[in-house]
Write a protein that holds these residues in place. Structure first.
Motif: not given
Length: 189
Positions: A96-100, A114-125, A69-76
């Motif tokens: 940065t990912s928004d509340a949705a 372009y190359w895209v990568r996540e450079t910071a994950a929210p705490a606990g992820r 199961a997944t849900r939207a993640l803000a702050g990535a």
């Protein structure tokens, strides 16, 4: 004759042709065409950022969410780069990912990869280290967004996992800790 916009860095280029006529009267006055306002939509790369949130041992038959199961993640935080250079400055280089859970890059010059990568994950992820490739057509529309090196596998959602830990339980006799008591059943709630 006609004229047509052929390039607009960071914007989609419409395929509209605007006609005009050159006639003998143009010797007396300059040709003039008033088309009003012509607007270009910005180039846009948008995808969803989600997180796994259920325990991997979740049992849907007991009323728990499925393990996937997944849900939207803000702050990535995501960074985009060109083939050779990371775009370190400028508002369109980082999103940065928004509340949705939406991640949106706007006004990236078209006709490029372009190359895209996540450079910071929210705490606990757990940080997603996957590199994604986004390719824009010459007209500024997005041709594809996929995992780098995996052509033909379009991506619409990028998923993080939560930080997980193993739990080990060993039930022993109250009076003799060396004596293991088998067949104990535990639930995680």
């Amino acid at each position: 004759y006609y004229f047509q916009e052929t390039a607009a860095a960071g914007y989609q280029v419409p395929d509209t042709r605007y006609g005009f006529t050159v006639s003998p009267e143009n010797g007396v006055s300059d040709p003039s065409v008033d088309l009003g306002t012509i607007e270009n939509a910005p180039t846009e790369l948008t995808f969803d950022k989600h997180e796994l949130y259920a325990e991997s041992c979740s049992d849907a038959s007991l009323g728990a969410c499925p393990a996937d199961a997944t849900r939207a993640l803000a702050g990535a935080v995501f960074t985009v780069c060109t083939e050779a250079v990371w775009l370190a400055d400028g508002a369109d280089a980082v999103a940065t990912s928004d509340a949705a859970g939406k991640v949106t890059f706007k006004r990236l010059p078209g006709d490029a990869a372009y190359w895209v990568r996540e450079t910071a994950a929210p705490a606990g992820r757990v940080l997603d280290t996957t590199v994604y490739e986004a390719v824009f057509a010459p007209d500024g529309t997005l041709e594809r967004f996929e995992r780098a090196g995996e052509p033909g596998r379009a991506v619409a959602r990028v998923v993080n996992d939560v930080v997980r830990a193993d739990i080990r339980i060993k039930k022993v006799a109250e009076t003799d800790e060396s004596k293991v008591l088998p067949n104990s059943v535990y639930g995680l709630f």
